[in-house]
Write a protein that holds these residues in place. Structure first.
Motif, PDB file in Angstrom:
ATOM      1  N   GLU A   1     -48.139  67.229  29.540  1.00 34.68           N
ATOM      2  CA  GLU A   1     -49.317  67.400  30.401  1.00 34.68           C
ATOM      3  C   GLU A   1     -49.873  66.047  30.844  1.00 34.68           C
ATOM      4  N   ALA A   2     -48.945  65.224  31.323  1.00 32.40           N
ATOM      5  CA  ALA A   2     -49.317  63.874  31.781  1.00 32.40           C
ATOM      6  C   ALA A   2     -48.546  63.574  33.065  1.00 32.40           C
ATOM      7  N   MET A   3     -49.002  64.201  34.144  1.00 33.43           N
ATOM      8  CA  MET A   3     -48.315  64.064  35.423  1.00 33.43           C
ATOM      9  C   MET A   3     -48.786  62.796  36.148  1.00 33.43           C
ATOM     10  N   VAL A   4     -47.840  62.136  36.799  1.00 29.46           N
ATOM     11  CA  VAL A   4     -48.136  60.942  37.605  1.00 29.46           C
ATOM     12  C   VAL A   4     -47.404  61.084  38.936  1.00 29.46           C
ATOM     13  N   GLY A   5     -48.126  60.929  40.030  1.00 29.47           N
ATOM     14  CA  GLY A   5     -47.520  61.048  41.348  1.00 29.47           C
ATOM     15  C   GLY A   5     -46.710  59.817  41.721  1.00 29.47           C
ATOM     16  N   ASP A   6     -45.733  60.021  42.610  1.00 29.65           N
ATOM     17  CA  ASP A   6     -44.904  58.897  43.057  1.00 29.65           C
ATOM     18  C   ASP A   6     -45.744  57.800  43.693  1.00 29.65           C
ATOM     19  N   SER A   7     -46.784  58.196  44.435  1.00 28.50           N
ATOM     20  CA  SER A   7     -47.623  57.204  45.117  1.00 28.50           C
ATOM     21  C   SER A   7     -48.338  56.305  44.105  1.00 28.50           C
ATOM     22  N   GLU A   8     -48.758  56.897  42.957  1.00 28.98           N
ATOM     23  CA  GLU A   8     -49.410  56.089  41.918  1.00 28.98           C
ATOM     24  C   GLU A   8     -48.444  55.069  41.321  1.00 28.98           C
ATOM     25  N   VAL A   9     -47.208  55.520  41.065  1.00 27.42           N
ATOM     26  CA  VAL A   9     -46.212  54.626  40.485  1.00 27.42           C
ATOM     27  C   VAL A   9     -45.891  53.491  41.452  1.00 27.42           C
ATOM     28  N   LEU A  10     -45.712  53.836  42.731  1.00 28.28           N
ATOM     29  CA  LEU A  10     -45.389  52.809  43.725  1.00 28.28           C
ATOM     30  C   LEU A  10     -46.540  51.828  43.910  1.00 28.28           C
ATOM     31  N   HIS A  11     -47.782  52.337  43.835  1.00 29.28           N
ATOM     32  CA  HIS A  11     -48.947  51.455  43.970  1.00 29.28           C
ATOM     33  C   HIS A  11     -48.996  50.464  42.808  1.00 29.28           C
ATOM     34  N   MET A  12     -48.759  50.953  41.582  1.00 28.92           N
ATOM     35  CA  MET A  12     -48.774  50.044  40.434  1.00 28.92           C
ATOM     36  C   MET A  12     -47.594  49.081  40.493  1.00 28.92           C
ATOM     37  N   LEU A  13     -46.449  49.552  40.959  1.00 27.47           N
ATOM     38  CA  LEU A  13     -45.289  48.676  41.085  1.00 27.47           C
ATOM     39  C   LEU A  13     -45.578  47.549  42.072  1.00 27.47           C
ATOM     40  N   LYS A  14     -46.247  47.872  43.149  1.00 31.83           N
ATOM     41  CA  LYS A  14     -46.620  46.838  44.132  1.00 31.83           C
ATOM     42  C   LYS A  14     -47.525  45.792  43.494  1.00 31.83           C
ATOM     43  N   ARG A  15     -48.470  46.245  42.645  1.00 28.18           N
ATOM     44  CA  ARG A  15     -49.346  45.299  41.947  1.00 28.18           C
ATOM     45  C   ARG A  15     -48.551  44.428  40.983  1.00 28.18           C
ATOM     46  N   CYS A  16     -47.597  45.047  40.278  1.00 24.59           N
ATOM     47  CA  CYS A  16     -46.775  44.285  39.333  1.00 24.59           C
ATOM     48  C   CYS A  16     -45.951  43.221  40.054  1.00 24.59           C
ATOM     49  N   LEU A  17     -45.427  43.570  41.228  1.00 26.15           N
ATOM     50  CA  LEU A  17     -44.648  42.609  41.999  1.00 26.15           C
ATOM     51  C   LEU A  17     -45.530  41.466  42.482  1.00 26.15           C
ATOM     52  N   GLY A  18     -46.767  41.806  42.883  1.00 21.43           N
ATOM     53  CA  GLY A  18     -47.702  40.768  43.318  1.00 21.43           C
ATOM     54  C   GLY A  18     -48.044  39.811  42.189  1.00 21.43           C
ATOM     55  N   ASN A  19     -48.271  40.368  40.998  1.00 23.10           N
ATOM     56  CA  ASN A  19     -48.578  39.518  39.837  1.00 23.10           C
ATOM     57  C   ASN A  19     -47.377  38.679  39.420  1.00 23.10           C
ATOM     58  N   ALA A  20     -46.171  39.217  39.659  1.00 18.46           N
ATOM     59  CA  ALA A  20     -44.960  38.513  39.223  1.00 18.46           C
ATOM     60  C   ALA A  20     -44.779  37.182  39.949  1.00 18.46           C
ATOM     61  N   CYS A  21     -45.142  37.142  41.226  1.00 14.82           N
ATOM     62  CA  CYS A  21     -44.921  35.920  41.999  1.00 14.82           C
ATOM     63  C   CYS A  21     -46.176  35.056  42.097  1.00 14.82           C
ATOM     64  N   ASP A  22     -47.206  35.396  41.330  1.00 14.09           N
ATOM     65  CA  ASP A  22     -48.456  34.630  41.376  1.00 14.09           C
ATOM     66  C   ASP A  22     -48.293  33.293  40.653  1.00 14.09           C
ATOM     67  N   ARG A  23     -48.642  32.210  41.331  1.00 12.06           N
ATOM     68  CA  ARG A  23     -48.635  30.855  40.770  1.00 12.06           C
ATOM     69  C   ARG A  23     -47.286  30.479  40.153  1.00 12.06           C
ATOM     70  N   ILE A  24     -46.221  30.808  40.863  1.00  8.76           N
ATOM     71  CA  ILE A  24     -44.880  30.433  40.396  1.00  8.76           C
ATOM     72  C   ILE A  24     -44.046  30.051  41.610  1.00  8.76           C
ATOM     73  N   GLU A  25     -43.211  29.037  41.461  1.00  8.87           N
ATOM     74  CA  GLU A  25     -42.393  28.584  42.576  1.00  8.87           C
ATOM     75  C   GLU A  25     -41.184  29.479  42.822  1.00  8.87           C
TER      76      GLU A  25
END
Length: 352
Positions: free
Chosen positions: A148-172
């Motif tokens: 009973e823990a449903m997560v929509g695809d849009s939520e996963v993609l939104h968090m993935l986008k944030r993770c990708l943004g954080n990944a390239c923060d302050r790194i060459e």
């Protein structure tokens, strides 16, 4: 390891990011923790000359998975082990829909063979993340339904986008490894794919079907890799490519690699296997970086080619500067991925 140890001439600071968007069977099965721990073990087995900061974190989990992490709902805490550094486990509360914030974070600074004790902040990092986790080791849609823990695809993609943004923060310079066995549609991110083929009996047709499915869904397959099972399935894939390339000149050749057989002994720490596989992983890294550079250069050259080749109605072509040309890299639904070059940004961004 091969990415961090490669020549860093123009990029002194590097970050390798491993992201597992959806994990089931958690916490007994955690791919991000496996990568974090095996990297730590391999670094001890064969250290790099410079220090590396490694971390692993789990962001959100179903209530059963969160309770399992917290040892049946007990209050979390922190501990430190000699082998894997500091670990912090803390329950962050239910955020709705049966999903809870799980503050599971572990880190370790690994000292390089040529680094000194005064080095406080290692230049290179390995960052492992699990975005969503469920306890039962079944398909994600079934685990989410049962717990009973449903997560929509849009939520996963939104968090993935944030993770990708954080990944390239302050790194060459950084390299991302996004692992997913689910039908999560990540093609809008234009990430190159490495297809893990099936080297077992009957694996040829499955590998071909998976490759064609990825291409039809808009993925760029950078390479195909097999585990050696002694059946030489990879030779059939290479032979089929030769036939296809001879028929269609524009077809892109996809490299095929074979990894040594993975030891079946569960007590094997895989250090010897990783050592034997180093050259293959280095080749995969080189191919992905080369493909990315070629793609970016091709996009960068397109405005000039467009001005030289295209004809736009009702336009004085000599008056059109190259920076005014919009280069569309791809389309997904109603969204366009546009290549832009500016003072503070150079790359592909979404345009609606």
């Amino acid at each position: 390891m091969s990415f961090l140890s490669s020549s860093s001439a123009p990029f002194p600071r590097k970050r390798f990011v491993y992201v597992k968007p959806i994990q089931t069977g958690f916490p007994d099965d955690s791919d991000s923790r496996f990568v974090y721990r095996k990297f730590s073990e391999f670094f001890t087995y064969k250290p790099l000359p410079f220090s590396v900061f490694a971390s692993n974190s789990v962001l959100k989990a179903s209530s059963p998975a969160a309770n399992a992490v917290l040892r049946n709902g007990m209050a979390g805490g922190s501990l430190r082990t000699e082998a894997f550094g500091a670990e912090v486990v803390e329950k962050g509360g239910n955020i709705g829909g049966g999903i809870e914030n799980v503050h599971w974070y572990e880190e370790r600074k690994m000292r390089g063979s040529e680094s000194n004790e005064t080095e406080l902040f290692p230049a290179s990092q390995i960052v492992c993340k699990t975005m969503y986790a469920w306890k039962e080791a079944v398909s994600p849609h079934l685990a989410a339904e049962r717990e009973e823990a449903m997560v929509g695809d849009s939520e996963v993609l939104h968090m993935l986008k944030r993770c990708l943004g954080n990944a390239c923060d302050r790194i060459e310079f950084f390299l991302l490894d996004l692992e997913t066995k689910t039908p999560l549609k990540v093609s809008p991110f234009r990430l190159p794919a490495i297809l893990v083929g099936d080297g077992r009996l009957g694996g040829i047709s499955g590998t071909i079907s998976a490759y064609e499915s990825l291409k039809l869904r808009g993925y760029d397959v950078a390479a195909v890799i097999f585990e050696d099972h002694g059946l030489v399935n990879e030779s059939v894939i290479e032979r089929l490519q030769v036939q296809t390339v001879s028929e269609l000149v524009a077809t892109v050749w996809v490299p095929v690699f074979v990894l040594p057989s993975i030891p079946t002994d569960m007590s094997d720490d895989l250090m010897s296997w990783f050592d034997k596989s180093q050259m293959i992983f280095t080749s995969l890294k080189d191919i992905m970086l080369s493909n990315f550079r070629k793609r970016m250069q091709r996009l960068h050259d397109m405005p000039k080619k467009a001005c030289d080749i295209f004809w736009w109605p009702f336009t004085q072509h000599k008056l059109v500067p190259e920076e005014k040309v919009t280069v569309i890299d791809s389309r997904c639904g109603e969204n366009f991925a546009v290549h832009k070059v500016g003072i503070s940004f150079k790359g592909v961004t979404s345009y609606f």
